[in-house]
Design a protein around this motif. Structure first.
Motif, PDB file in Angstrom:
ATOM      1  N   LEU A 278      44.157  40.285  38.680  1.00 10.83           N
ATOM      2  CA  LEU A 278      43.453  40.578  39.937  1.00 10.83           C
ATOM      3  C   LEU A 278      42.837  41.974  39.852  1.00 10.83           C
ATOM      4  O   LEU A 278      43.547  42.971  39.743  1.00 10.83           O
ATOM      5  CB  LEU A 278      44.432  40.496  41.112  1.00 10.83           C
ATOM      6  CG  LEU A 278      43.853  40.600  42.521  1.00 10.83           C
ATOM      7  CD1 LEU A 278      43.022  39.375  42.842  1.00 10.83           C
ATOM      8  CD2 LEU A 278      44.978  40.756  43.536  1.00 10.83           C
TER       9      LEU A 278
ATOM     10  N   ALA B  83      37.915  41.030  42.723  1.00 13.73           N
ATOM     11  CA  ALA B  83      38.655  39.850  43.152  1.00 13.73           C
ATOM     12  C   ALA B  83      39.271  40.070  44.533  1.00 13.73           C
ATOM     13  O   ALA B  83      39.320  39.152  45.363  1.00 13.73           O
ATOM     14  CB  ALA B  83      39.737  39.495  42.139  1.00 13.73           C
TER      15      ALA B  83
ATOM     16  N   GLY C  96      35.847  38.045  38.307  1.00 13.96           N
ATOM     17  CA  GLY C  96      37.024  38.055  39.173  1.00 13.96           C
ATOM     18  C   GLY C  96      36.658  37.764  40.605  1.00 13.96           C
ATOM     19  O   GLY C  96      37.355  37.019  41.303  1.00 13.96           O
TER      20      GLY C  96
ATOM     21  N   THR D 197      37.922  34.261  42.520  1.00 17.54           N
ATOM     22  CA  THR D 197      38.699  34.316  43.758  1.00 17.54           C
ATOM     23  C   THR D 197      37.959  33.639  44.901  1.00 17.54           C
ATOM     24  O   THR D 197      38.569  32.915  45.701  1.00 17.54           O
ATOM     25  CB  THR D 197      38.991  35.785  44.127  1.00 17.54           C
ATOM     26  OG1 THR D 197      39.621  36.416  43.012  1.00 17.54           O
ATOM     27  CG2 THR D 197      39.915  35.870  45.324  1.00 17.54           C
TER      28      THR D 197
END
Length: 587
Positions: free
Chosen positions: A444, A448, A519, A523
């Protein structure tokens, strides 16, 4: 008057508890898996948690090849090699005109990734002219190695067993094509020294007929180096085969399946790593052969590989072997018994999953346009650090608070359904992200986190669409329960179209971008999928259940569904039509 039809909507309306039970079971199972795995928090990327930074510099002696195009190609290949270990969110980028920086997030196997990046030399397939065990058993080394006696049934090399040569290592002097390669490499050369032969228990005498004096000198020099080569010495291994030309024979070291170092005399390279189109590790479920590596060659590589394997198949051991050489080290040396045509081959042996994947990575991504040396390896702190992450989380909390405040003020009682749905979506997102860390190496990063914050608005928008459809039905004079069931088909269509567009945008963004932006896209796409799951399995069933409660069904002023506040029309009541008396007709 015909009775109203009872369709599927009536059945779904009567069983909302099934959907709620299903999503509850899924959450409990995922949460249990998270705690069982021991990973109760998402892995953080290098910009949030720090990690390892590796600086690679292009080696001197290849100035003509050091250019932006080759550096960009090397960056792309290195990124695929490191991320081939998992979605590790590693960053690979150029610095200056000859350096490459590799940032590996904390929490990944940095040593394994470092070795994948460090082995940056070109990959070659070379015929084995002679080999023998040297030195004592090697220490632990993650370099993949598998070889042995293959069975050749359908044009695929399937080495099995040990890489230790069996029988004599005396090369064949027959006038085969492979023998001509030996002749060109080692003309009229005597066997290695008696001491080397005695230590290995075998004789290595690559020989041929007459040769020119310069060929004899080169052969004698190579044999003398082979006789004294000790591959158990790490410093010696580092120098062996350094800057060897692909058109000339060379020495190399490799490790067998028993952990012993072997030394090799290898012929000129017959196939380059650039001729390998694709390599992957697969598990043999049909033949119970365990893990193996399959290779697909380019059209030019297919012809080269068919030619060399056809020549090797005519020779005796060890000259029926080809060595896969990376950075002067033999990573595998399978035997060949017949020509491998068709552009496909497979290597099998006593692989475990990690060894098979490492070898597949080397075959797929080993051929770089430049050779690099490791300049420095440092541990770096977080690029943004805990303060920046804390600030980002505060921003997300403020955004969430504003959304909740709007829902409470505008939708009143209905806001409880929206808040509960947001909570379920947040739990699913957190648990799945925690599981994706150890599963696929997902890390993460700050983009994200931004994607997760944006998803709050996307999820809340789905609830608003549904609630407004219900309100529209109430404004038409209908009671709550029929309004919920009539509003759902229209709201469902709108929600699906909206989420599909969001998911498509996230998928395109993930494909066409690299690095941290992926990212954000990952997400966003993940939370969009969760939005659909939550709306279908939680929000709609919960609304159906609460529509039966008096607080909502009677339109309480704080329910958010008060007909008076919504300006609802009075319900239309149809009066029974009274027939006018008919005068009897006179006859």
């Amino acid at each position: 008057m015909a009775a109203p039809k009872k369709g599927r909507s009536g059945s779904a309306q009567s069983k909302p508890w099934r959907s709620l039970a299903l999503i509850l079971i899924a959450i409990v199972a995922l949460t249990g898996g998270m705690f069982a795995s021991g990973h109760t928090a998402p892995r953080l990327g290098i910009d949030l948690a720090g990690g390892t930074s590796i600086t690679l510099k292009a080696k001197s002696g290849q100035e003509s090849a050091i250019n932006k195009t080759n550096l960009d190609t090397a960056v792309e290949i290195m990124e695929r090699r490191v991320n081939g270990l998992g979605v590790s969110e590693a960053e690979v980028q150029t610095q200056g005109d000859r350096n490459i920086i590799v940032n590996i997030p904390k929490g990944t196997n940095s040593q394994q990734a470092r070795e994948q990046v460090g082995t940056t030399a070109k990959l070659y397939f070379r015929p084995v002219l002679a080999t023998e065990v040297t030195g004592s058993p090697a220490t632990a080394d993650p370099s993949p190695s598998a070889s042995g006696s293959p069975s050749k049934d359908s044009g695929t090399a399937t080495p099995s067993g040990s890489a230790t040569p069996s029988g004599s290592s005396t090369p064949s002097s027959s006038a085969t094509s492979q023998g001509r390669a030996v002749t060109d490499a080692l003309k009229d050369s005597p066997s290695p020294s008696d001491s080397a032969s005695a230590s290995a228990g075998e004789s290595a005498s690559p020989g041929a007929s007459s040769s020119a004096n310069d060929g004899s000198d080169a052969a004698s020099k190579l044999q003398a180096q082979y006789a004294t080569l000790n591959c158990a010495d790490k410093a010696v291994r580092a120098r062996t085969g350094d800057r060897a030309k692909p058109t000339e024979p060379t020495l190399a070291c490799g490790k067998d399946s028993r952990g012993q170092w072997q030394k090799y005399i290898l012929g000129a390279a017959e196939v380059a790593g650039t001729d390998v189109k694709k390599a992957q590790a697969v598990y043999d479920t049909q033949g119970a052969g365990g893990w193996k590596v399959t290779m697909n060659f380019t059209s030019a590589g297919s012809k080269k590989f068919a030619d060399i394997t056809g020549k090797l198949a005519q020779n005796q051991s060890p000259q029926n072997q080809f060595a896969i050489v990376l950075d002067g080290e033999v990573v595998s040396d399978p035997y060949v018994q017949q020509a491998l045509t068709g552009g496909n081959a497979e290597i099998s042996g006593s692989f475990d999953q990690t060894e098979a994947k490492n070898l597949a990575n080397v075959l797929s991504y080993g051929a770089l346009p430049l050779s690099f040396e490791e300049q420095s390896v440092t541990t770096v702190t977080a690029a943004l650090g805990g303060e920046q992450l804390h600030a980002g989380l505060i921003a997300g909390a403020i955004g969430l608070a504003l959304v909740v405040l709007y829902l409470v003020v505008y939708y009143r009682g209905l806001s409880l359904i929206a808040i509960a749905s947001l909570l379920v979506s947040a739990i699913l997102t957190y648990v799945v992200m925690s599981l994706l860390g150890p599963t696929i190496g997902f890390a993460l990063n700050l983009p994200a986190v931004c994607g997760a914050i944006v998803a709050i608005g996307i999820t809340a928008d789905s609830f608003i669409v549904f609630f407004e459809r219900i309100r529209d039905e109430i404004r038409e004079g209908r009671s709550l329960r029929p309004s919920v069931e009539r509003a759902w088909p229209r709201a469902r269509r709108t929600i699906l179209v909206s989420d599909f567009v969001s998911f498509l945008a996230a998928a395109v963004l993930f494909v066409v971008t690299v690095g941290k932006v992926q990212g954000f896209a990952f997400t966003l796409g993940l939370t969009t999928v969760f939005d659909v799951v939550v709306v279908f399995l939680f929000t709609k069933p919960l609304m159906t259940i609460l529509a039966r409660r008096k607080f909502f069904a009677d339109g309480h002023s704080w329910s958010g569904l008060d007909p008076k506040r919504l300006g609802a029309k009075p319900p239309l009541r149809r009066a029974r039509r009274v027939s006018a008396p008919v005068d009897p007709k006179e006859a």
